[in-house]
Design a protein around this motif. Structure first.
Motif, PDB file in Angstrom:
ATOM      1  N   ILE A 274      15.282 -12.405  16.386  1.00 23.49           N
ATOM      2  CA  ILE A 274      14.092 -12.523  15.540  1.00 23.49           C
ATOM      3  C   ILE A 274      13.055 -11.464  15.912  1.00 23.49           C
ATOM      4  N   ILE A 275      12.864 -11.269  17.205  1.00 24.12           N
ATOM      5  CA  ILE A 275      11.873 -10.312  17.671  1.00 24.12           C
ATOM      6  C   ILE A 275      12.250  -8.878  17.280  1.00 24.12           C
ATOM      7  N   GLN A 276      13.540  -8.556  17.400  1.00 18.49           N
ATOM      8  CA  GLN A 276      13.984  -7.192  17.123  1.00 18.49           C
ATOM      9  C   GLN A 276      14.188  -6.917  15.638  1.00 18.49           C
ATOM     10  N   HIS A 277      14.394  -7.972  14.854  1.00 18.21           N
ATOM     11  CA  HIS A 277      14.666  -7.805  13.430  1.00 18.21           C
ATOM     12  C   HIS A 277      13.729  -8.692  12.616  1.00 18.21           C
ATOM     13  N   LYS A 278      12.461  -8.626  12.951  1.00 16.24           N
ATOM     14  CA  LYS A 278      11.484  -9.540  12.351  1.00 16.24           C
ATOM     15  C   LYS A 278      11.392  -9.415  10.839  1.00 16.24           C
ATOM     16  N   ASP A 279      11.717  -8.238  10.298  1.00 19.02           N
ATOM     17  CA  ASP A 279      11.630  -8.041   8.851  1.00 19.02           C
ATOM     18  C   ASP A 279      12.649  -8.885   8.088  1.00 19.02           C
ATOM     19  N   GLN A 280      13.641  -9.386   8.798  1.00 21.85           N
ATOM     20  CA  GLN A 280      14.675 -10.197   8.161  1.00 21.85           C
ATOM     21  C   GLN A 280      14.317 -11.682   8.163  1.00 21.85           C
ATOM     22  N   TYR A 281      13.165 -12.020   8.707  1.00 18.55           N
ATOM     23  CA  TYR A 281      12.788 -13.423   8.848  1.00 18.55           C
ATOM     24  C   TYR A 281      11.520 -13.755   8.062  1.00 18.55           C
ATOM     25  N   GLY A 282      11.448 -13.259   6.853  1.00 19.64           N
ATOM     26  CA  GLY A 282      10.363 -13.635   5.957  1.00 19.64           C
ATOM     27  C   GLY A 282       8.996 -13.274   6.496  1.00 19.64           C
ATOM     28  N   ARG A 285       6.450 -11.820  10.969  1.00 27.33           N
ATOM     29  CA  ARG A 285       6.412 -10.385  11.230  1.00 27.33           C
ATOM     30  C   ARG A 285       5.644 -10.004  12.495  1.00 27.33           C
ATOM     31  N   ASN A 286       4.835 -10.907  13.000  1.00 28.12           N
ATOM     32  CA  ASN A 286       4.083 -10.638  14.222  1.00 28.12           C
ATOM     33  C   ASN A 286       4.895 -11.172  15.399  1.00 28.12           C
ATOM     34  N   ALA A 287       5.724 -10.300  16.011  1.00 31.23           N
ATOM     35  CA  ALA A 287       6.727 -10.778  16.957  1.00 31.23           C
ATOM     36  C   ALA A 287       6.247 -10.895  18.394  1.00 31.23           C
ATOM     37  N   LEU A 288       5.361 -10.027  18.837  1.00 29.80           N
ATOM     38  CA  LEU A 288       5.039  -9.959  20.258  1.00 29.80           C
ATOM     39  C   LEU A 288       3.590 -10.264  20.603  1.00 29.80           C
ATOM     40  N   LYS A 289       2.722 -10.321  19.623  1.00 25.86           N
ATOM     41  CA  LYS A 289       1.310 -10.597  19.876  1.00 25.86           C
ATOM     42  C   LYS A 289       1.026 -12.068  19.608  1.00 25.86           C
ATOM     43  N   PRO A 290       0.356 -12.773  20.529  1.00 24.62           N
ATOM     44  CA  PRO A 290       0.098 -14.199  20.311  1.00 24.62           C
ATOM     45  C   PRO A 290      -0.918 -14.446  19.213  1.00 24.62           C
ATOM     46  N   SER A 315       2.950 -16.296  10.511  1.00 29.74           N
ATOM     47  CA  SER A 315       3.530 -14.960  10.677  1.00 29.74           C
ATOM     48  C   SER A 315       3.745 -14.598  12.138  1.00 29.74           C
ATOM     49  N   ALA A 316       3.268 -15.442  13.063  1.00 33.07           N
ATOM     50  CA  ALA A 316       3.348 -15.127  14.493  1.00 33.07           C
ATOM     51  C   ALA A 316       4.514 -15.859  15.149  1.00 33.07           C
ATOM     52  N   PHE A 317       5.230 -15.151  16.021  1.00 39.58           N
ATOM     53  CA  PHE A 317       6.295 -15.798  16.800  1.00 39.58           C
ATOM     54  C   PHE A 317       5.702 -16.576  17.966  1.00 39.58           C
ATOM     55  N   PHE A 318       4.721 -15.979  18.640  1.00 43.25           N
ATOM     56  CA  PHE A 318       4.124 -16.646  19.799  1.00 43.25           C
ATOM     57  C   PHE A 318       2.766 -17.246  19.450  1.00 43.25           C
ATOM     58  N   PRO A 324       6.152 -20.394  21.792  1.00 35.54           N
ATOM     59  CA  PRO A 324       6.357 -20.073  20.376  1.00 35.54           C
ATOM     60  C   PRO A 324       5.494 -20.933  19.454  1.00 35.54           C
ATOM     61  N   THR A 325       5.287 -20.419  18.249  1.00 32.17           N
ATOM     62  CA  THR A 325       4.603 -21.185  17.214  1.00 32.17           C
ATOM     63  C   THR A 325       5.579 -22.146  16.555  1.00 32.17           C
ATOM     64  N   GLN A 326       5.040 -23.064  15.751  1.00 31.62           N
ATOM     65  CA  GLN A 326       5.904 -23.935  14.961  1.00 31.62           C
ATOM     66  C   GLN A 326       6.796 -23.091  14.038  1.00 31.62           C
ATOM     67  N   ALA A 327       6.234 -22.034  13.462  1.00 32.16           N
ATOM     68  CA  ALA A 327       7.011 -21.175  12.567  1.00 32.16           C
ATOM     69  C   ALA A 327       8.174 -20.526  13.310  1.00 32.16           C
ATOM     70  N   ALA A 328       7.943 -20.149  14.565  1.00 30.13           N
ATOM     71  CA  ALA A 328       9.016 -19.550  15.365  1.00 30.13           C
ATOM     72  C   ALA A 328      10.115 -20.560  15.647  1.00 30.13           C
ATOM     73  N   TRP A 329       9.744 -21.768  16.039  1.00 34.22           N
ATOM     74  CA  TRP A 329      10.744 -22.797  16.303  1.00 34.22           C
ATOM     75  C   TRP A 329      11.559 -23.097  15.044  1.00 34.22           C
ATOM     76  N   GLN A 330      10.880 -23.112  13.908  1.00 31.70           N
ATOM     77  CA  GLN A 330      11.591 -23.356  12.653  1.00 31.70           C
ATOM     78  C   GLN A 330      12.599 -22.235  12.380  1.00 31.70           C
ATOM     79  N   ALA A 331      12.201 -20.997  12.623  1.00 30.23           N
ATOM     80  CA  ALA A 331      13.110 -19.867  12.426  1.00 30.23           C
ATOM     81  C   ALA A 331      14.255 -19.897  13.432  1.00 30.23           C
ATOM     82  N   LEU A 332      13.959 -20.302  14.653  1.00 31.32           N
ATOM     83  CA  LEU A 332      14.987 -20.372  15.689  1.00 31.32           C
ATOM     84  C   LEU A 332      16.049 -21.419  15.375  1.00 31.32           C
ATOM     85  N   MET A 333      15.658 -22.455  14.655  1.00 28.38           N
ATOM     86  CA  MET A 333      16.613 -23.513  14.336  1.00 28.38           C
ATOM     87  C   MET A 333      17.735 -23.016  13.429  1.00 28.38           C
ATOM     88  N   LYS A 334      17.484 -21.983  12.653  1.00 29.74           N
ATOM     89  CA  LYS A 334      18.515 -21.492  11.747  1.00 29.74           C
ATOM     90  C   LYS A 334      19.750 -21.007  12.494  1.00 29.74           C
TER      91      LYS A 334
END
Length: 345
Positions: A274-282, A285-290, A315-318, A324-334
Protein backbone atom coordinates in the motif's frame (compact mmCIF):
# COMPACT_ATOMS: atom_id res chain seq x y z
CA UNK A 1 3.22 0.69 19.79
CA UNK A 2 5.76 2.42 21.98
CA UNK A 3 9.48 3.28 22.05
CA UNK A 4 10.12 2.35 18.40
CA UNK A 5 11.91 5.68 17.92
CA UNK A 6 14.87 4.21 19.75
CA UNK A 7 15.42 1.79 16.89
CA UNK A 8 16.45 4.64 14.61
CA UNK A 9 19.74 4.95 16.49
CA UNK A 10 20.93 1.45 15.69
CA UNK A 11 22.51 0.20 12.48
CA UNK A 12 22.19 -3.22 10.90
CA UNK A 13 24.41 -6.02 12.17
CA UNK A 14 26.15 -8.37 9.75
CA UNK A 15 23.90 -11.27 10.70
CA UNK A 16 20.72 -9.30 10.07
CA UNK A 17 22.01 -7.87 6.79
CA UNK A 18 21.87 -11.34 5.27
CA UNK A 19 18.09 -11.26 5.42
CA UNK A 20 18.04 -8.49 2.82
CA UNK A 21 18.03 -11.30 0.30
CA UNK A 22 14.66 -12.31 1.75
CA UNK A 23 13.14 -8.84 1.53
CA UNK A 24 11.40 -9.59 -1.76
CA UNK A 25 9.81 -12.74 -0.40
CA UNK A 26 6.04 -12.81 -0.19
CA UNK A 27 5.41 -14.67 3.05
CA UNK A 28 3.04 -17.56 2.57
CA UNK A 29 -0.41 -17.52 4.12
CA UNK A 30 -0.28 -20.69 6.16
CA UNK A 31 -3.25 -22.68 7.39
CA UNK A 32 -3.88 -26.05 8.94
CA UNK A 33 -5.46 -29.00 7.24
CA UNK A 34 -8.95 -28.55 5.81
CA UNK A 35 -10.41 -31.10 8.16
CA UNK A 36 -9.06 -29.21 11.20
CA UNK A 37 -11.02 -26.04 10.48
CA UNK A 38 -14.11 -25.20 12.48
CA UNK A 39 -16.72 -22.49 12.33
CA UNK A 40 -15.58 -19.40 14.22
CA UNK A 41 -17.91 -18.67 17.17
CA UNK A 42 -15.83 -16.19 19.15
CA UNK A 43 -12.44 -14.51 19.28
CA UNK A 44 -9.68 -14.11 21.84
CA UNK A 45 -7.20 -11.34 21.09
CA UNK A 46 -3.64 -11.04 22.39
CA UNK A 47 -1.38 -8.18 21.39
CA UNK A 48 -0.59 -4.49 21.62
CA UNK A 49 -2.03 -1.19 20.39
CA UNK A 50 -2.67 -2.48 16.88
CA UNK A 51 -5.31 -4.76 18.39
CA UNK A 52 -6.26 -3.03 21.66
CA UNK A 53 -9.85 -1.74 21.73
CA UNK A 54 -9.89 -0.15 25.17
CA UNK A 55 -7.88 -1.96 27.84
CA UNK A 56 -5.97 1.11 29.03
CA UNK A 57 -7.33 3.33 31.78
CA UNK A 58 -9.24 6.47 30.80
CA UNK A 59 -6.24 8.68 31.52
CA UNK A 60 -4.30 7.05 28.69
CA UNK A 61 -3.67 8.92 25.45
CA UNK A 62 -6.01 6.66 23.46
CA UNK A 63 -8.90 7.94 25.57
CA UNK A 64 -8.20 11.57 24.66
CA UNK A 65 -9.46 13.57 21.65
CA UNK A 66 -8.86 13.38 18.73
CA UNK A 67 -8.55 9.61 19.05
CA UNK A 68 -11.80 8.00 17.93
CA UNK A 69 -12.82 11.02 15.84
CA UNK A 70 -13.89 8.82 12.91
CA UNK A 71 -15.34 5.95 14.96
CA UNK A 72 -17.15 6.00 17.28
CA UNK A 73 -16.78 9.82 17.03
CA UNK A 74 -15.29 10.03 20.52
CA UNK A 75 -12.28 8.41 22.23
CA UNK A 76 -12.83 4.71 22.89
CA UNK A 77 -9.39 3.52 23.94
CA UNK A 78 -8.38 2.59 20.38
CA UNK A 79 -5.02 3.89 19.19
CA UNK A 80 -6.41 5.30 15.97
CA UNK A 81 -8.99 7.68 14.62
CA UNK A 82 -11.40 4.75 14.38
CA UNK A 83 -11.54 0.99 14.05
CA UNK A 84 -8.44 -1.17 14.38
CA UNK A 85 -7.42 -4.67 13.29
CA UNK A 86 -9.57 -6.45 15.89
CA UNK A 87 -12.74 -4.70 14.72
CA UNK A 88 -12.20 -5.62 11.09
CA UNK A 89 -11.34 -9.26 11.78
CA UNK A 90 -14.44 -9.64 13.97
CA UNK A 91 -16.56 -8.06 11.27
CA UNK A 92 -15.15 -10.46 8.69
CA UNK A 93 -16.55 -13.35 10.74
CA UNK A 94 -19.86 -11.51 11.33
CA UNK A 95 -19.13 -11.17 15.02
CA UNK A 96 -19.26 -8.25 17.43
CA UNK A 97 -15.86 -6.93 18.46
CA UNK A 98 -14.83 -8.89 21.57
CA UNK A 99 -15.02 -6.95 24.80
CA UNK A 100 -11.77 -5.55 26.25
CA UNK A 101 -10.74 -7.58 29.29
CA UNK A 102 -10.74 -4.53 31.58
CA UNK A 103 -14.32 -3.66 30.59
CA UNK A 104 -15.85 -7.08 31.23
CA UNK A 105 -17.25 -6.34 34.70
CA UNK A 106 -20.00 -4.03 33.48
CA UNK A 107 -20.87 -6.10 30.42
CA UNK A 108 -21.28 -9.72 31.51
CA UNK A 109 -23.37 -10.74 28.51
CA UNK A 110 -20.81 -9.58 25.95
CA UNK A 111 -18.07 -12.00 27.00
CA UNK A 112 -19.79 -14.67 24.91
CA UNK A 113 -18.18 -13.13 21.82
CA UNK A 114 -14.75 -13.66 23.38
CA UNK A 115 -12.38 -11.25 25.09
CA UNK A 116 -9.71 -8.83 23.92
CA UNK A 117 -6.63 -8.96 26.16
CA UNK A 118 -4.44 -6.78 23.90
CA UNK A 119 -2.90 -3.79 25.62
CA UNK A 120 -1.15 -0.89 23.89
CA UNK A 121 2.62 -0.68 24.37
CA UNK A 122 3.07 -4.30 25.42
CA UNK A 123 5.21 -7.03 23.90
CA UNK A 124 6.11 -10.67 24.06
CA UNK A 125 8.31 -9.75 27.01
CA UNK A 126 7.89 -6.91 29.53
CA UNK A 127 8.00 -3.47 27.91
CA UNK A 128 5.87 -1.08 30.00
CA UNK A 129 5.72 -1.47 33.80
CA UNK A 130 2.27 -2.46 34.96
CA UNK A 131 1.00 -3.60 31.56
CA UNK A 132 0.52 -7.30 30.72
CA UNK A 133 2.96 -8.91 28.33
CA UNK A 134 1.88 -11.87 26.18
CA UNK A 135 2.31 -14.38 29.00
CA UNK A 136 0.26 -12.28 31.42
CA UNK A 137 -2.49 -11.84 28.83
CA UNK A 138 -2.70 -15.60 28.41
CA UNK A 139 -2.92 -15.96 32.19
CA UNK A 140 -5.91 -13.61 32.16
CA UNK A 141 -7.70 -16.01 29.82
CA UNK A 142 -6.70 -18.96 32.01
CA UNK A 143 -8.31 -17.26 34.99
CA UNK A 144 -11.56 -16.79 33.05
CA UNK A 145 -11.55 -20.45 32.05
CA UNK A 146 -10.83 -21.49 35.62
CA UNK A 147 -13.80 -19.43 36.79
CA UNK A 148 -16.10 -21.11 34.30
CA UNK A 149 -16.56 -18.15 31.98
CA UNK A 150 -15.46 -20.18 28.96
CA UNK A 151 -15.86 -23.89 28.29
CA UNK A 152 -13.62 -26.23 26.32
CA UNK A 153 -16.18 -26.17 23.52
CA UNK A 154 -16.05 -22.39 23.36
CA UNK A 155 -12.26 -22.39 23.19
CA UNK A 156 -12.18 -24.98 20.42
CA UNK A 157 -14.61 -22.99 18.28
CA UNK A 158 -12.94 -19.60 18.80
CA UNK A 159 -10.25 -17.78 16.88
CA UNK A 160 -7.03 -16.58 18.47
CA UNK A 161 -5.83 -13.28 17.00
CA UNK A 162 -2.19 -12.99 18.06
CA UNK A 163 -0.86 -9.57 17.07
CA UNK A 164 2.34 -8.12 18.49
CA UNK A 165 3.88 -5.40 16.35
CA UNK A 166 7.44 -4.94 17.63
CA UNK A 167 7.47 -3.11 20.97
CA UNK A 168 10.03 -5.59 22.30
CA UNK A 169 12.66 -4.19 19.95
CA UNK A 170 12.09 -0.57 20.79
CA UNK A 171 12.35 -1.46 24.47
CA UNK A 172 15.55 -3.43 23.82
CA UNK A 173 17.28 -0.44 22.23
CA UNK A 174 15.88 1.97 24.82
CA UNK A 175 17.61 -0.11 27.49
CA UNK A 176 20.87 0.61 25.62
CA UNK A 177 21.64 -3.01 25.02
CA UNK A 178 24.26 -3.87 22.42
CA UNK A 179 23.65 -3.86 18.69
CA UNK A 180 25.54 -7.12 18.43
CA UNK A 181 23.04 -8.76 20.75
CA UNK A 182 19.97 -7.69 18.79
CA UNK A 183 19.82 -10.72 16.44
CA UNK A 184 20.00 -13.04 19.44
CA UNK A 185 17.24 -11.06 21.12
CA UNK A 186 15.04 -11.45 18.04
CA UNK A 187 15.56 -15.20 18.34
CA UNK A 188 14.57 -15.04 22.02
CA UNK A 189 11.37 -13.19 21.11
CA UNK A 190 10.47 -15.77 18.48
CA UNK A 191 11.26 -18.63 20.85
CA UNK A 192 8.89 -17.18 23.45
CA UNK A 193 6.39 -16.52 20.66
CA UNK A 194 6.22 -20.27 20.05
CA UNK A 195 5.98 -21.01 23.78
CA UNK A 196 2.95 -18.71 23.98
CA UNK A 197 1.26 -20.32 20.97
CA UNK A 198 1.91 -23.79 22.38
CA UNK A 199 0.42 -22.73 25.69
CA UNK A 200 -2.77 -21.51 24.02
CA UNK A 201 -2.95 -24.72 22.00
CA UNK A 202 -2.57 -26.70 25.21
CA UNK A 203 -5.58 -24.86 26.64
CA UNK A 204 -7.72 -26.23 23.81
CA UNK A 205 -7.62 -23.37 21.32
CA UNK A 206 -7.23 -24.61 17.78
CA UNK A 207 -7.55 -21.70 15.36
CA UNK A 208 -4.81 -19.10 15.18
CA UNK A 209 -4.46 -15.94 13.08
CA UNK A 210 -0.94 -14.63 13.66
CA UNK A 211 0.31 -11.29 12.36
CA UNK A 212 3.90 -10.63 11.49
CA UNK A 213 5.32 -7.18 12.20
CA UNK A 214 5.07 -4.38 9.68
CA UNK A 215 7.75 -2.32 7.92
CA UNK A 216 8.97 -0.49 11.00
CA UNK A 217 11.15 1.80 8.94
CA UNK A 218 8.05 3.23 7.25
CA UNK A 219 6.62 4.54 10.51
CA UNK A 220 6.42 8.35 10.59
CA UNK A 221 8.95 8.19 13.44
CA UNK A 222 11.55 7.48 10.76
CA UNK A 223 10.02 8.97 7.62
CA UNK A 224 9.98 12.41 9.27
CA UNK A 225 13.73 12.64 8.64
CA UNK A 226 13.10 12.50 4.89
CA UNK A 227 10.13 14.87 5.11
CA UNK A 228 7.88 11.82 4.96
CA UNK A 229 9.16 10.83 1.53
CA UNK A 230 10.91 7.49 2.10
CA UNK A 231 11.17 4.55 4.50
CA UNK A 232 14.24 3.65 6.54
CA UNK A 233 15.39 0.39 4.91
CA UNK A 234 17.88 -0.29 7.70
CA UNK A 235 15.11 -0.49 10.29
CA UNK A 236 12.98 -2.59 7.95
CA UNK A 237 15.69 -5.27 7.94
CA UNK A 238 14.87 -5.96 11.59
CA UNK A 239 11.24 -6.62 10.68
CA UNK A 240 12.24 -8.90 7.80
CA UNK A 241 14.49 -10.93 10.11
CA UNK A 242 11.78 -11.26 12.76
CA UNK A 243 9.22 -12.27 10.15
CA UNK A 244 11.44 -14.88 8.53
CA UNK A 245 11.90 -16.61 11.89
CA UNK A 246 8.20 -16.32 12.69
CA UNK A 247 7.32 -17.92 9.38
CA UNK A 248 9.40 -20.95 10.32
CA UNK A 249 7.61 -21.20 13.69
CA UNK A 250 4.24 -21.23 11.95
CA UNK A 251 5.43 -23.97 9.61
CA UNK A 252 6.60 -26.08 12.54
CA UNK A 253 3.33 -25.55 14.40
CA UNK A 254 1.38 -26.73 11.38
CA UNK A 255 3.36 -29.95 11.22
CA UNK A 256 3.46 -30.68 14.94
CA UNK A 257 -0.12 -29.63 15.74
CA UNK A 258 -2.14 -31.14 12.90
CA UNK A 259 -5.43 -30.60 14.75
CA UNK A 260 -4.93 -26.86 14.64
CA UNK A 261 -5.17 -24.19 11.97
CA UNK A 262 -2.35 -21.66 11.90
CA UNK A 263 -2.71 -18.75 9.48
CA UNK A 264 -0.03 -16.11 9.05
CA UNK A 265 -1.45 -12.67 8.33
CA UNK A 266 1.25 -10.96 6.28
CA UNK A 267 0.92 -7.42 7.58
CA UNK A 268 4.43 -6.54 6.42
CA UNK A 269 3.89 -7.21 2.72
CA UNK A 270 0.35 -5.83 2.77
CA UNK A 271 1.38 -2.53 4.38
CA UNK A 272 4.47 -2.15 2.22
CA UNK A 273 2.45 -2.75 -0.93
CA UNK A 274 0.00 0.00 0.00
CA UNK A 275 2.78 2.40 0.92
CA UNK A 276 4.76 1.76 -2.27
CA UNK A 277 1.76 1.66 -4.60
CA UNK A 278 -0.58 4.12 -2.93
CA UNK A 279 -2.07 5.26 -6.24
CA UNK A 280 -3.68 1.84 -6.58
CA UNK A 281 -5.60 2.21 -3.32
CA UNK A 282 -8.12 4.91 -4.11
CA UNK A 283 -8.07 7.81 -1.68
CA UNK A 284 -5.26 6.40 0.45
CA UNK A 285 -2.56 8.63 -1.07
CA UNK A 286 -0.85 10.04 2.01
CA UNK A 287 1.35 7.03 2.83
CA UNK A 288 4.09 8.20 5.19
CA UNK A 289 2.94 11.41 6.85
CA UNK A 290 0.66 11.08 9.91
CA UNK A 291 -2.76 12.66 9.88
CA UNK A 292 -2.45 13.75 13.52
CA UNK A 293 0.68 15.92 13.62
CA UNK A 294 2.46 16.96 16.79
CA UNK A 295 1.79 15.49 20.23
CA UNK A 296 -1.41 13.75 19.24
CA UNK A 297 -3.96 13.66 22.05
CA UNK A 298 -2.05 16.06 24.31
CA UNK A 299 -2.81 19.59 25.49
CA UNK A 300 -0.65 22.19 27.16
CA UNK A 301 -1.22 23.67 30.62
CA UNK A 302 -3.66 26.17 29.14
CA UNK A 303 -5.72 23.42 27.54
CA UNK A 304 -4.58 24.21 24.01
CA UNK A 305 -4.19 21.24 21.67
CA UNK A 306 -0.56 20.34 20.93
CA UNK A 307 -1.50 18.70 17.67
CA UNK A 308 -3.32 19.30 14.39
CA UNK A 309 -5.49 16.87 12.43
CA UNK A 310 -5.55 16.60 8.66
CA UNK A 311 -8.78 17.38 6.83
CA UNK A 312 -8.83 14.17 4.78
CA UNK A 313 -8.42 11.39 7.34
CA UNK A 314 -9.45 8.80 4.77
CA UNK A 315 -6.42 9.65 2.62
CA UNK A 316 -3.79 8.98 5.32
CA UNK A 317 -2.24 5.59 6.07
CA UNK A 318 -0.90 6.63 9.47
CA UNK A 319 -2.97 8.29 12.16
CA UNK A 320 -0.10 9.26 14.47
CA UNK A 321 3.61 8.45 14.41
CA UNK A 322 3.11 4.69 14.81
CA UNK A 323 -0.56 3.72 14.31
CA UNK A 324 -2.56 3.22 11.10
CA UNK A 325 -5.81 5.03 10.43
CA UNK A 326 -9.16 3.29 10.15
CA UNK A 327 -8.87 3.80 6.37
CA UNK A 328 -5.51 2.02 6.38
CA UNK A 329 -6.84 -0.94 8.35
CA UNK A 330 -9.76 -1.18 5.94
CA UNK A 331 -7.37 -1.21 2.97
CA UNK A 332 -5.13 -3.76 4.68
CA UNK A 333 -8.06 -6.13 5.11
CA UNK A 334 -8.33 -6.57 1.35
CA UNK A 335 -5.07 -8.52 0.94
CA UNK A 336 -5.52 -10.23 4.32
CA UNK A 337 -9.00 -11.51 3.46
CA UNK A 338 -7.68 -14.42 1.42
CA UNK A 339 -5.90 -15.70 4.53
CA UNK A 340 -8.94 -15.33 6.76
CA UNK A 341 -11.05 -17.25 4.24
CA UNK A 342 -8.94 -20.30 5.15
CA UNK A 343 -10.84 -20.51 8.44
CA UNK A 344 -14.24 -20.75 6.77
CA UNK A 345 -15.77 -24.13 6.09
Amino acid sequence: MQDKEALATTSTSTQMTHVLFLSGLIFLHLAGNVESRRAIRGMFVFGDSYADTGNHGHSAIAWQPPYGITYPRHPSGRHSDGRVLTDFVASFFNMSTPLPYNQRQGNPNLVHFGTNFASGGTGIFDTVPGLPNATAQIEQLQDLVKNGVYSATTLASSLVLFSFSGNDYGFYVQRKRTEAGLPGFVEMVIKQFRVDLERLYGMGLRQFAITNIGPLGCLPLYTAKSNYSSCNDTVNVLAVYHNSLLQEVVKVMRKSRANGSFVLLDYYSSALSIIQHKDQYGKLRNALKPCCMGACGMRDSAGKAMYSVCEQRGSAFFWDVVHPTQAAWQALMKPLTSSLHLFQT
